[in-house]
Design a protein around this motif. Structure first.
Motif, short mmCIF file in Angstrom:
data_model
loop_
_atom_site.label_atom_id
_atom_site.label_comp_id
_atom_site.label_asym_id
_atom_site.label_seq_id
_atom_site.Cartn_x
_atom_site.Cartn_y
_atom_site.Cartn_z
N ARG A 15 1.00 -1.18 -0.10
CA ARG A 15 -0.05 0.03 0.09
C ARG A 15 0.76 1.20 -0.03
N LEU A 16 0.20 2.49 -0.59
CA LEU A 16 0.78 3.81 -0.29
C LEU A 16 0.11 4.47 0.55
N LYS A 17 0.93 5.18 1.30
CA LYS A 17 0.23 6.12 2.44
C LYS A 17 0.72 7.51 2.24
N ALA A 18 -0.13 8.44 2.06
CA ALA A 18 0.00 9.84 1.79
C ALA A 18 0.58 10.67 3.22
N VAL A 19 1.67 11.08 3.26
CA VAL A 19 1.90 11.80 4.51
C VAL A 19 1.55 13.33 4.41
N ASN A 20 1.63 13.90 3.20
CA ASN A 20 1.46 15.23 2.63
C ASN A 20 1.23 15.32 1.10
N ARG A 21 1.13 16.64 0.70
CA ARG A 21 0.59 16.53 -0.72
C ARG A 21 1.78 16.02 -1.68
N LYS A 22 2.92 16.30 -1.16
CA LYS A 22 4.19 15.95 -2.00
C LYS A 22 4.55 14.35 -1.53
N LYS A 23 4.66 13.99 -0.50
CA LYS A 23 5.21 12.95 -0.21
C LYS A 23 4.17 11.64 0.28
N VAL A 24 4.53 10.58 -0.57
CA VAL A 24 3.68 9.45 -0.16
C VAL A 24 4.39 8.39 0.07
#
Ligand SMILES: *[C@@H]1O[C@H](CO)[C@@H](O)[C@H](O)[C@H]1NC(C)=O
Ligand SMILES: *[C@@H]1O[C@H](CO)[C@@H](O)[C@H](O)[C@H]1NC(C)=O
Ligand SMILES: *[C@@H]1O[C@H](CO)[C@@H](O)[C@H](O)[C@H]1NC(C)=O
Length: 196
Positions: A63-72
Motif C-alpha cells: 500500500r501507499l500512504k500519503a503523509v502530505n501533498r508531496k510525499k507518499v
C-alpha cells in the motif's frame, strides 16, 4: 566534467518533446542540482502487488500512504514460503500517453547474480530507489518476509533522467516458477526554467 541534463523543445505539433543532452560545464552540476530538487515533484500514485501462487508467496502489505501533498510512502511485506536461489526479474518502464506505452527500460535480469556482482547498470538505478528501505540487501537465497518500509522517491536519484510525465514501473518477479508482480506508478513534474 560531463553533465547530463534535460532540455525541452516545443515541437510543431505542440507536444513537449524531451531530449537528453550532454553538456560539458564545469561546476554547473552542483548549482543545477539544488535548483532541480527544489523544482521537482516526484509522487507515488499507485501500487499493485499480485502473487500468482499463494502457497509460494503471500502479500501481507502492499500500500501507499500519503503523509502530505508531496510525499507518499510505499510499504510492502511479502512472505516467501520457500527459500529460492533462482529469481528472475523483468523490469519495464512505461510512460503515459493515451494509455501506458513502453518507455526506454525493458530488461530481464537475474537477481541472485545481481546481488553478487551488481552487473546491470540500469537495474542499479531501480535498485537504488529501494535498497535503503528494504531488507533484501543480501545475496541469495531469499526466504521469509521481504520488506519495503516507508519508501519514498528521491528526486536526486532519477530526476536528471526523466521528462515530466506519469510513469509505471513494472517488476515481474519469477521465483523458481512462481510469478509475482509489483507495479508502481508515479508522476514526475519538473518546473525548470532551462528551456531555450
Ligand atoms: C506453488 O508453489 C508450491 C511451493 O513451491 C509448489 O509446490 C506448487 O507446485 C506451486 N503451484 C503451481 C501452480 O505452480
Ligand atoms: C510482515 O508480515 C508478517 C505477517 O503478517 C508479520 O508477521 C511481520 O511482522 C511483518 N513484518 C514487518 C517488518 O512488518
Ligand atoms: C548493502 O548495501 C550497501 C550499500 O550499497 C553495501 O555497501 C553493503 O555491502 C550491502 N550489504 C550487503 C550484505 O550486501
Amino acid at each position: 566534467m560531463l553533465v547530463c541534463f534535460k532540455c525541452y523543445f516545443q515541437s510543431k505539433a505542440g507536444k513537449m518533446r524531451s531530449q537528453l543532452m550532454l553538456c560539458a560545464l564545469v561546476g554547473f552540476f552542483l548549482i543545477l542540482k539544488v535548483n532541480v530538487n527544489d523544482a521537482i515533484t516526484f509522487r507515488l500514485t499507485n501500487f499493485v502487488c499480485e502473487s500468482y501462487n499463494k502457497s509460494y508467496a503471500v502479500f501481507n502489505t502492499c500500500r501507499l500512504k500519503a503523509v502530505n501533498r508531496k510525499k507518499v510512502l510505499l510499504n510492502m511485506n511479502v512472505t516467501l514460503l520457500y527459500p529460492t536461489n533462482n529469481i528472475g526479474i523483468h523490469c519495464r518502464l512505461f510512460k503515459k500517453a493515451n494509455g501506458y506505452r513502453p518507455w526506454t527500460v525493458d530488461r530481464k535480469l537475474d537477481l541472485c547474480r545481481y546481488m553478487r556482482t551488481r552487473y546491470d547498470p540500469y537495474f542499479k538505478i531501480v535498485y537504488g530507489l529501494f535498497q535503503d528501505f528494504s531488507n533484501i540487501n543480501h545475496t541469495c537465497p531469499y526466504v521469509g518476509h521481504q520488506i519495503l518500509k516507508d519508501l519514498y522517491l528521491r528526486p536526486e536519484l532519477l530526476g536528471l533522467l526523466l521528462p515530466t510525465g506519469d510513469y509505471l514501473l513494472s517488476l515481474q518477479w519469477m521465483f523458481d516458477k512462481n510469478a509475482v508482480d509489483t507495479n508502481v506508478s508515479f508522476s514526475f513534474v519538473e518546473d525548470l526554467l532551462l528551456s531555450k
